[in-house]
Design an enzyme around this catalytic site. Structure first.
Site, PDB file in Angstrom:
ATOM      1  CD  GLN A  11      -3.093   0.878   2.139  1.00  0.00           C
ATOM      2  OE1 GLN A  11      -3.488  -0.258   2.353  1.00  0.00           O
ATOM      3  NE2 GLN A  11      -3.609   1.926   2.730  1.00  0.00           N
ATOM      4  CB  SER A  91       1.044  -5.988   2.701  1.00  0.00           C
ATOM      5  OG  SER A  91      -0.160  -5.828   3.422  1.00  0.00           O
ATOM      6  CG  LEU A  92      -2.057  -4.224  -1.402  1.00  0.00           C
ATOM      7  CD1 LEU A  92      -2.665  -4.276  -2.799  1.00  0.00           C
ATOM      8  CD2 LEU A  92      -2.405  -2.898  -0.764  1.00  0.00           C
ATOM      9  NE  ARG A 116      -5.220  -8.265   2.769  1.00  0.00           N
ATOM     10  CZ  ARG A 116      -4.234  -7.378   2.810  1.00  0.00           C
ATOM     11  NH1 ARG A 116      -4.357  -6.230   2.172  1.00  0.00           N
ATOM     12  NH2 ARG A 116      -3.123  -7.641   3.476  1.00  0.00           N
ATOM     13  CG  HIS A 197       0.543  -6.636   8.161  1.00  0.00           C
ATOM     14  ND1 HIS A 197       0.104  -7.819   7.610  1.00  0.00           N
ATOM     15  CD2 HIS A 197       0.578  -5.732   7.151  1.00  0.00           C
ATOM     16  CE1 HIS A 197      -0.102  -7.636   6.313  1.00  0.00           C
ATOM     17  NE2 HIS A 197       0.172  -6.388   6.017  1.00  0.00           N
ATOM     18  CD  GLN A 246      -1.146 -10.759   3.461  1.00  0.00           C
ATOM     19  OE1 GLN A 246      -2.270 -10.274   3.504  1.00  0.00           O
ATOM     20  NE2 GLN A 246      -0.362 -10.676   2.396  1.00  0.00           N
TER      21      GLN A 246
END
Length: 302
Positions: A11, A91-92, A116, A197, A246
């Protein structure tokens, strides 16, 4: 034989609007934006290419980022014929990696990260969580301090000398003070909309599991490295639980890249806005080749 890895940013990447030249010049890219827009209920072209405030909000950033990365990937492979041996995403970005590896369509991946993003955005009330980047201190020292302060943990192992901490706002601030006293060069609060996270997002993970129940993952054509364990995923049946974990687990990015390098990856191709991951790689191992694909001209530059 040397291997090629496609890697995808998370992100924090900049300038999502750079995907516009792909959209304008390639039917393949335009198709991904349009079909992904229909899948997630957003006009992604308008979101990505016009000035707006929504791209600072994770529920909009996530589908915009993944659609842009996958549009660029489709064009890059079409124009160059280059295919990866393995993929990874921060991440994403892991969703873009999974799609490139064949387990999800672009439309499925974008629709999933839209959900999400909404779950992550609303998991913790505004102002209760925070994240900070810790510069100039090794992970072991950071972990030793955060473990003594309740409510804060490591979010991202990005590269040597750059670790991100996450958790309750007061705990992150207290940890920042302690880390600077212990020798961290800088502790920089991040402009984020939640404590990503961290264990505070376990509820979002539980809700994501419900969303994933209706998703059928196809067979992985090539493996990817998961953030959660920094290990290979070769069986699609493992993906759902890893994506659930995750959301609230540390992103083991440095460990993932070191694993790939140890296993013979000599060329990393970062696909998507910005050059953040390339910067991390250069701090991990300067000997590997890094290539960026974030604008049309990059496909002609070797």
């Amino acid at each position: 034989m040397s291997k090629i890895a496609f890697i995808y940013p998370g992100q924090g990447a900049q300038a999502i609007g750079m995907g516009k030249d792909f959209y304008d010049r390639s039917e393949a890219a335009k198709k991904i934006y349009e079909e992904s827009s229909a899948a997630c209920g957003l006009d992604l072209a308008s979101l990505c290419f016009n000035d707006n405030d929504k791209l600072d909000i994770t529920e909009y950033t996530q589908p915009a980022m993944v659609a842009t990365c996958l549009a660029m990937t489709a064009v890059f492979m079409e124009q160059t014929g280059i295919r990866p041996d393995v993929c990874a995403g921060l991440s994403l970005g892991e969703y873009a990696a999974i799609a490139t590896c064949g387990a999800l369509s672009a439309q499925q991946a974008v629709a999933l990260v839209r959900k999400r993003g909404i779950l992550m955005e609303h998991a913790v009330p505004t102002g209760e969580g925070a994240m900070s980047a810790v510069i100039g201190m090794e992970a072991e020292g950071i972990a030793a301090i955060t473990e003594t302060i309740g409510g804060v943990s490591i979010a991202n192992y990005n590269c040597p000398g750059q670790i991100v901490i996450t958790g309750e706002k007061a705990a992150v601030e207290a940890a920042g003070i302690a880390l600077k006293e212990a020798g961290a060069r800088r502790v920089l609060p991040l402009k984020v909309s939640g404590p990503f996270h961290s264990p505070m997002l376990k509820g979002a993970g539980a809700e994501l599991r419900k969303e994933l129940e209706s998703v059928a993952f196809d067979k992985l054509e090539i493996p990817y490295i998961t953030n959660v364990t920094a290990d290979y995923v070769e069986d699609s049946s493992e993906i759902k639980e890893l994506l659930v974990s995750q959301i609230s687990s540390s992103v083991c990015w440095e460990q993932s890249l070191r694993r790939l390098i140890a296993d013979g990856v000599e060329t990393f191709i970062e696909i998507g806005p910005g050059k953040t991951l390339s910067g991390f790689l250069r701090k991990i191992d300067k000997s590997v080749k890094v290539r960026n694909i974030s604008k049309w001209e990059d496909m002609q530059n070797e």
